[in-house]
Write an enzyme that holds these catalytic residues in place. Structure first.
Site, mmCIF file in Angstrom:
data_model
loop_
_atom_site.group_PDB
_atom_site.id
_atom_site.type_symbol
_atom_site.label_atom_id
_atom_site.label_comp_id
_atom_site.label_asym_id
_atom_site.label_seq_id
_atom_site.Cartn_x
_atom_site.Cartn_y
_atom_site.Cartn_z
ATOM 1 N NE ARG B 13 -0.640 -0.544 4.908
ATOM 2 C CZ ARG B 13 -1.053 -0.194 6.116
ATOM 3 N NH1 ARG B 13 -2.091 0.603 6.268
ATOM 4 N NH2 ARG B 13 -0.445 -0.626 7.189
ATOM 5 C CB SER B 40 -5.895 2.580 5.918
ATOM 6 O OG SER B 40 -6.216 2.605 7.283
ATOM 7 C CD GLU B 61 -17.434 2.544 1.653
ATOM 8 O OE1 GLU B 61 -18.684 2.500 1.718
ATOM 9 O OE2 GLU B 61 -16.709 2.563 2.662
ATOM 10 C CG PHE B 86 -15.156 -1.346 2.564
ATOM 11 C CD1 PHE B 86 -16.065 -2.308 2.980
ATOM 12 C CD2 PHE B 86 -14.190 -0.918 3.454
ATOM 13 C CE1 PHE B 86 -16.018 -2.826 4.268
ATOM 14 C CE2 PHE B 86 -14.129 -1.425 4.745
ATOM 15 C CZ PHE B 86 -15.036 -2.382 5.162
ATOM 16 C CG HIS B 112 -6.105 -2.992 4.531
ATOM 17 N ND1 HIS B 112 -5.387 -1.957 3.993
ATOM 18 C CD2 HIS B 112 -5.979 -2.867 5.874
ATOM 19 C CE1 HIS B 112 -4.842 -1.239 4.966
ATOM 20 N NE2 HIS B 112 -5.174 -1.774 6.115
ATOM 21 C CG ASP B 120 -9.437 -5.001 11.171
ATOM 22 O OD1 ASP B 120 -9.339 -4.875 12.408
ATOM 23 O OD2 ASP B 120 -9.229 -4.069 10.377
ATOM 24 N NE ARG B 170 -3.044 -3.462 8.997
ATOM 25 C CZ ARG B 170 -2.842 -4.155 10.123
ATOM 26 N NH1 ARG B 170 -2.894 -5.470 10.112
ATOM 27 N NH2 ARG B 170 -2.593 -3.533 11.251
#
Lengths: 281, 317
Positions: B13, B40, B61, B86, B112, B120, B170
């Site tokens: 990322r 992020s 989104e 998303f 991610h 998560d 990530r």
């Protein structure tokens, strides 16, 4: 164009709509007829646009996005009658290999279409993006949209409405076709939305009601006023109170002509009620 | 064998963030949108340097995808940023109609992705996104392998006209591709030449495939390794040239075995040059909480799993 001449265009567009849906026994005449006066007024009087040389980016032009894509018959007729593509092409509506797909698309390269629509609720977001691009390009022209009132049941519309006021998208004029009808019945029966004015005002919009959304003079005044309200930090909402199926007596006052084509006898009756003013395609 | 060295582990990322920052300074049409995940996605530098070209849309989104489509009307090149889940599943219809069918020049940048999001858990660990995106006509699907390649891919997709899905992750992973090398969309990179088995990997599994090839080499097995960073359009020529030599293939990806790279490879080989294939992928399940290393081990997505699959597929020849 004079109001009298606009009325002549309205009559011809109504003929186009019913002839198109009759020819393929499919399509959406009700909402198309209800929005005919608005789109004719927009395209023949208010939009600053170039129908002769269509450019996707539309730099320096006002842009229009149809969010409720199922009323494609009126959109196609108005685009053709204002010069985007040959009127004769209306005869291909919904037929195999046509550029006039059931719902509007850029996929077939039809001049005047800048986004696909049909799956509801997406047009306001797209229009906001185009409005943001205009601001970045120092392009002072405006962005217009049209939505069905039933379409406001889609959540994305309210994401977009929230963004438009928070980010001061004040070069956007969104019209809502408030005919109070959708496929399964009245909007109140299907999913009552309460006061649309209160909702849009609560979302930070400047709201104008057009009590007779099928009256060319009322529409003209409303669009003129809406344009004056642009550039003042708020997006503008026009609540057009319309009659679904307007101009054809047996299609008015009911939701039943949302997506039904007239039969042969009904076509004759519909055409008898609307004079051929510019020549049928 | 070629030797690959980790020049210092970095997250992919951050490669995206660096590429976007560079684009901000070299291409004034590039704009960026984010749905409340700027840090992020490592989009802060672009936001700081070009606030007028950065659009914070909040946790919305669907609206972000529509705005991105609209920004292309006016000549902008929008890069959307949010988590892979998303960026795809949540907004599939918006992407389908307003971006893919409308053929808009939107770059959907998704961080991610996969199990390596870690703690998560499954709500955020999408393992279906490659499949969702590759099924859309017009959509290009790219999953680069390390920091340097993610940066290069980010820069490359700005010069490509059309919708693109760029998938990255990530965790900090080995950074082994050369810095500032050109990224060619749709061209697989042959990292090792071999004769016994072809290992075709994408994303975080490419480094694992290189480690697997070393291990196999020590056991007398010659493995060819292809970094298939572009899943669509797929480099069919690279696949067929390799399997005609090796006669078998292992695909490796951080994705469900259904809908991923392996499935696309299978379609190429079954229609052109049938040969045995083994799939290193998630076996039709959701993920769960854990560290990235624990999860990749539990779900069989590492060098050891690739070695085992290679031996199995060679035995099937």
């Amino acid at each position: 164009m004079s109001q009298q001449n606009l009325q002549a265009v309205v009559s011809q567009v109504r003929r186009d709509i019913v002839r198109m849906v009759h020819a393929v026994n499919s399509g959406h005449p009700g909402g198309s007829l209800g929005c005919t006066e608005y789109l004719v007024s927009l395209y023949f009087k208010h939009l600053n646009h170039n129908s002769q040389e269509f450019s996707m980016n539309g730099i320096g032009e006002d842009l229009f996005f149809l969010s409720n894509g199922h009323i494609s018959p009126v959109f196609y007729s108005v685009l053709a009658r204002s010069g985007y593509f040959p009127v004769s092409e209306l005869a291909t509506f919904r037929k195999l290999n046509t550029r006039l797909q059931g719902h509007p698309t850029t996929h077939e390269g039809l001049e005047g279409i800048r986004i696909a629509s049909g799956s509801l609720g997406q047009g306001m977001s797209v229009a906001i993006g185009a409005a943001e691009a205009k601001k970045l390009n120092n392009d002072s022209s405006l962005v217009f949209t049209l939505h069905g009132d039933g379409e406001l049941q889609e959540g994305q519309v309210w994401e977009a409405a929230m963004y438009a006021s928070a980010k001061k998208i004040d070069n956007l004029i969104s019209a809502i076709d408030v005919n109070e009808k959708q496929i399964d019945g009245t909007t109140d029966d299907v999913l009552a939305m309460g006061s649309l004015r209160a909702k849009f005002e609560a979302f930070g919009w400047d709201v104008l009601d057009v009590e007779n959304g099928n009256d060319l003079d009322a529409i003209d005044q409303a669009i003129t006023l809406a344009k004056e309200k642009t550039g003042k930090g708020k997006p503008i909402c026009l609540l057009l109170h319309t009659e679904m199926g307007n101009g054809i007596d047996f299609m008015m006052g009911t939701h039943k002509w949302h997506g039904v084509a007239p039969n042969d006898a009904q076509l004759v009756s519909a055409l008898a009620q609307n004079e051929e003013t510019l020549g049928d395609y | 064998m070629k030797k690959y060295t980790d020049s210092g582990s970095k997250d992919t990322r951050s490669g995206f963030g660096a590429g976007l920052e560079e684009l901000g300074n070299t291409n004034e049409n590039v704009v960026a949108l984010c749905a409340d995940l700027t840090g992020s996605l490592k989009m802060n530098a672009f936001e700081d340097q070009h606030p007028d070209r950065f659009f914070q849309v909040g946790i919305a989104e669907a609206n972000m995808m529509g705005i991105a489509a609209g920004l292309t009307i006016g000549g902008k090149i929008p890069f959307t940023g949010t988590f892979a889940n998303f960026s795809t599943g949540r907004v599939y219809d918006q992407i389908r109609q307003s971006i893919a069918y409308s053929n808009k020049n939107v770059k959907i940048c998704a961080s991610h992705a996969g199990l390596t999001l870690g703690e998560d858990g499954a709500t955020h660990q999408i393992l279906e996104d490659i499949g969702l995106m590759k099924m859309l006509p017009h959509m290009v699907v790219i999953n680069p392998c390390d920091y340097n390649q993610t940066k290069a891919a980010t820069i490359a997709i700005a010069a490509y006209e059309g919708p693109v899905y760029l998938r990255f992750g990530r965790p900090k992973v080995a950074n082994f591709t050369p810095a500032d090398s050109a990224f060619k969309i749709g061209k697989g990179d042959i990292l090792q030449e071999g004769t016994d088995v072809t290992l075709i990997a994408t994303g975080h599994l490419v480094w694992e495939a290189l480690k697997a090839a070393e291990s196999l080499n020590e056991q007398g097995i010659s493995a060819e390794v292809i970094n298939m960073h572009t899943i669509k359009p797929l480099d069919e020529k690279a696949i067929l040239t390799s399997i005609k030599k090796t006669g078998c293939v292992v695909s490796a990806e951080e994705h469900n075995r259904y809908g991923g790279l392996g499935e696309s490879i299978a379609q190429v080989i079954t229609t052109n040059h049938p040969c045995p294939q083994e799939f290193v992928a998630v076996n039709d399940s959701f993920g769960e909480s854990g560290t990235p290393e624990q999860l990749m081990d539990k779900y069989g997505l590492n060098a050891a799993a690739i070695v085992a699959a290679a031996k199995k597929v060679i035995a099937r020849k």
